[in-house]
Design an enzyme around this catalytic site. Sequence first.
Site, PDB file in Angstrom:
ATOM      1  N   LYS A 256      38.067  53.773  43.411  1.00 49.44           N
ATOM      2  CA  LYS A 256      38.842  52.555  43.693  1.00 49.44           C
ATOM      3  C   LYS A 256      39.963  52.424  42.673  1.00 49.44           C
ATOM      4  O   LYS A 256      39.706  52.405  41.468  1.00 49.44           O
ATOM      5  CB  LYS A 256      37.928  51.328  43.648  1.00 49.44           C
ATOM      6  N   LYS A 268      41.663  34.587  42.375  1.00 50.67           N
ATOM      7  CA  LYS A 268      40.610  34.456  41.371  1.00 50.67           C
ATOM      8  C   LYS A 268      40.965  33.329  40.398  1.00 50.67           C
ATOM      9  O   LYS A 268      42.137  33.019  40.216  1.00 50.67           O
ATOM     10  CB  LYS A 268      40.498  35.757  40.556  1.00 50.67           C
ATOM     11  N   ARG A 277      42.975  44.242  35.281  1.00 47.75           N
ATOM     12  CA  ARG A 277      43.806  45.442  35.107  1.00 47.75           C
ATOM     13  C   ARG A 277      42.935  46.694  35.153  1.00 47.75           C
ATOM     14  O   ARG A 277      43.427  47.801  35.374  1.00 47.75           O
ATOM     15  CB  ARG A 277      44.573  45.375  33.781  1.00 47.75           C
ATOM     16  N   ASP A 338      39.719  38.791  48.348  1.00 50.44           N
ATOM     17  CA  ASP A 338      39.281  39.323  47.056  1.00 50.44           C
ATOM     18  C   ASP A 338      38.260  40.454  47.233  1.00 50.44           C
ATOM     19  O   ASP A 338      37.936  41.161  46.277  1.00 50.44           O
ATOM     20  CB  ASP A 338      38.685  38.192  46.200  1.00 50.44           C
ATOM     21  N   GLU A 340      38.713  43.329  48.363  1.00 54.16           N
ATOM     22  CA  GLU A 340      39.751  44.290  48.770  1.00 54.16           C
ATOM     23  C   GLU A 340      39.338  45.729  48.507  1.00 54.16           C
ATOM     24  O   GLU A 340      39.823  46.643  49.163  1.00 54.16           O
ATOM     25  CB  GLU A 340      41.058  43.970  48.040  1.00 54.16           C
ATOM     26  N   ARG A 342      36.579  47.360  49.079  1.00 60.30           N
ATOM     27  CA  ARG A 342      35.926  48.001  50.229  1.00 60.30           C
ATOM     28  C   ARG A 342      36.933  48.345  51.318  1.00 60.30           C
ATOM     29  O   ARG A 342      36.730  49.277  52.089  1.00 60.30           O
ATOM     30  CB  ARG A 342      34.786  47.109  50.744  1.00 60.30           C
TER      31      ARG A 342
HETATM   32  N1  BES Z   1      37.219  43.744  41.442  1.00 62.37           N
HETATM   33  C1  BES Z   1      36.332  42.754  41.900  1.00 62.37           C
HETATM   34  C2  BES Z   1      34.910  42.897  41.354  1.00 62.37           C
HETATM   35  C3  BES Z   1      34.728  42.787  39.873  1.00 62.37           C
HETATM   36  C4  BES Z   1      34.369  41.589  39.302  1.00 62.37           C
HETATM   37  C5  BES Z   1      34.816  43.899  39.065  1.00 62.37           C
HETATM   38  C6  BES Z   1      34.154  41.497  37.941  1.00 62.37           C
HETATM   39  C7  BES Z   1      34.612  43.803  37.694  1.00 62.37           C
HETATM   40  C8  BES Z   1      34.276  42.618  37.139  1.00 62.37           C
HETATM   41  C9  BES Z   1      36.245  42.766  43.423  1.00 62.37           C
HETATM   42  O1  BES Z   1      37.400  43.152  44.081  1.00 62.37           O
HETATM   43  C10 BES Z   1      35.897  41.388  43.864  1.00 62.37           C
HETATM   44  O2  BES Z   1      36.633  40.497  43.552  1.00 62.37           O
HETATM   45  N2  BES Z   1      34.783  41.234  44.553  1.00 62.37           N
HETATM   46  C11 BES Z   1      34.349  39.960  45.011  1.00 62.37           C
HETATM   47  C12 BES Z   1      33.673  40.155  46.342  1.00 62.37           C
HETATM   48  C13 BES Z   1      33.331  38.865  47.037  1.00 62.37           C
HETATM   49  C14 BES Z   1      34.592  38.143  47.411  1.00 62.37           C
HETATM   50  C15 BES Z   1      32.518  39.176  48.255  1.00 62.37           C
HETATM   51  C16 BES Z   1      33.359  39.401  43.978  1.00 62.37           C
HETATM   52  O3  BES Z   1      32.605  40.152  43.401  1.00 62.37           O
HETATM   53  O4  BES Z   1      33.398  38.192  43.761  1.00 62.37           O
HETATM   54 ZN    ZN Z   2      38.676  44.423  42.995  1.00 58.39          ZN
HETATM   55 ZN    ZN Z   3      38.746  41.544  44.408  1.00 63.17          ZN
END
Ligand code: BES
Ligand code: ZN
Ligand code: ZN
Length: 493
Positions: A256, A268, A277, A338, A340, A342
């Site tokens: 990813k 977020k 980042r 968010d 994204e 997947r």
């Molecule tokens: N990049 C984030 C996940 C993440 C969170 C990585 C904290 C490292 C530290 C991912 O894209 C994300 O935001 N996932 C969401 C999914 C949800 C909306 C189903 C999440 O984990 O809140």
């Molecule tokens: Zn992400």
């Molecule tokens: Zn995300």
Amino acid sequence: RGRPLALCSHGGTGRPGSRYSGSAETLSGLVLGVYEKEKDDDGVLFTEAAASFDSSVSGKLRELLSLSGPPLKLGKSRVFYGLHQDFASVAVVGLGKKGVGVCGKENWDNCKENIRAAVSAGCRQLQDLEIPQVEVDPCGDGQSAAEGALLGLFEYDELKSKKKFPVTPQLHVCASWEPHTVYPLGRIKIRPCHRFLRWLTNRYNASQKPQSWIESEQMGAYLSVSKGSEEPPVFLELHYTGSPDSSQAPLVLVGKGITFDSGGISLKPSSGMDAMRADMGGAATVCSAIVTAAALKLPINIIGLAPLCENMPSGKANKPGDVVRAKNGKTIQVDNTDAEGRLILADALCYAHSFNPRAVVNAATLTGAMDVALGSAAAGVFTNSNWLWEQLHKASVITGDRVWRMPLFQHYTKQVTESALADLNNIGKYSRSGGACTAAAFLREFVTANHWAHLDIAGVMTNKDEVPYLRKGMSGRPTRTLVEFAAVLATEP
Ligand code: BES
Ligand code: ZN
Ligand code: ZN
């Protein structure tokens, strides 16, 4: 393998054969290991190198160690001065109990972990004393000692005016002390992203595919994420052909590569957003693993794929409720922009299958839920293959950068396939429950390979102080495990 080697040996600055001359500008330090005794009343138990050093100074080290305090605990160090003409300072580090080996409960090799932690502590102590050159006791396992030295000394300070004091670690590889041999260790270098890409492109069979290529591949899910940003997407493809049989089915690694994840329209919270980042950590670990596999000349074919782009909230960005079409024709309702990772991985996984791979492994900072589940102890592995699980697990026991198996039940699949508008929904029906598992179930909808594993590395992305031999910041995990895994696979028929 079998010889001490730095993680990333490219760009090494080790100076072979340079010895401390006694002059102030070439100060040398030494890191020596000492084990914990079973009973604390019978003196000091040295490593082979420490014992031979001690006899070269007529037992003075043993004497000073006993005089200076209680036996050294694991990872603790004590520095002595004026012991030997070649070394301005000698740091003695505690290795814990001798011969502890693999621990079934902890799922790692205690011996190796202890060496990494102790050597790292000793090197840092000498760095604080501004000793520019440090010779390291291999402690019976040169690889682990090298990892401890290099990882412990590394800090990303390229953008700071005030740098950490530069230390060149060398591995002591001879039993006697005069004269003796040292093995130079390369310093790990992080190159600025663009230069790194250009370097990769020149050195490996690498290509940076532009947006027009991504469009022609009909990667609609990936494009739906990238269109929210002013920055164009780049799909990175790396080929390393190390097998004597160049037509051998490759291991395909997919990472990813979200270069910044604001969340998009499902923005977020601002607190902690800067850490996003590192949402390209999957891409980074995959690229690093391939570069390292190539440096080690592993006899295996590997292809690395990294969809790179930003996730931003512009007027062109995905909106909750939008439906997009992935490369394999499946439609996806994007209920949360968010989620994204997947989306971009869905298309990259479809493309991975075009190489007729022997196995597909993807790494992604995919879900906050993974961090909630396991924290930074281990990366979660979701896999349809017991064989692949065993290989990854075996590799991680050796490196100490652990993995832990997570479920891919139909239970979770149902929660992403029941979408009002499309074939799939990009979030689980019960939103937060089992978030890491529903994300994995979503990815599985784009996999037909018999040996596929998804590593959710969100929990291991950063290091505060959990791993003693890594400094604070972005951890680079689980690169060593991927390299070891490739090495294990290279020996399989
Ligand atoms: N990049 C984030 C996940 C993440 C969170 C990585 C904290 C490292 C530290 C991912 O894209 C994300 O935001 N996932 C969401 C999914 C949800 C909306 C189903 C999440 O984990 O809140
Ligand atoms: Zn992400
Ligand atoms: Zn995300």
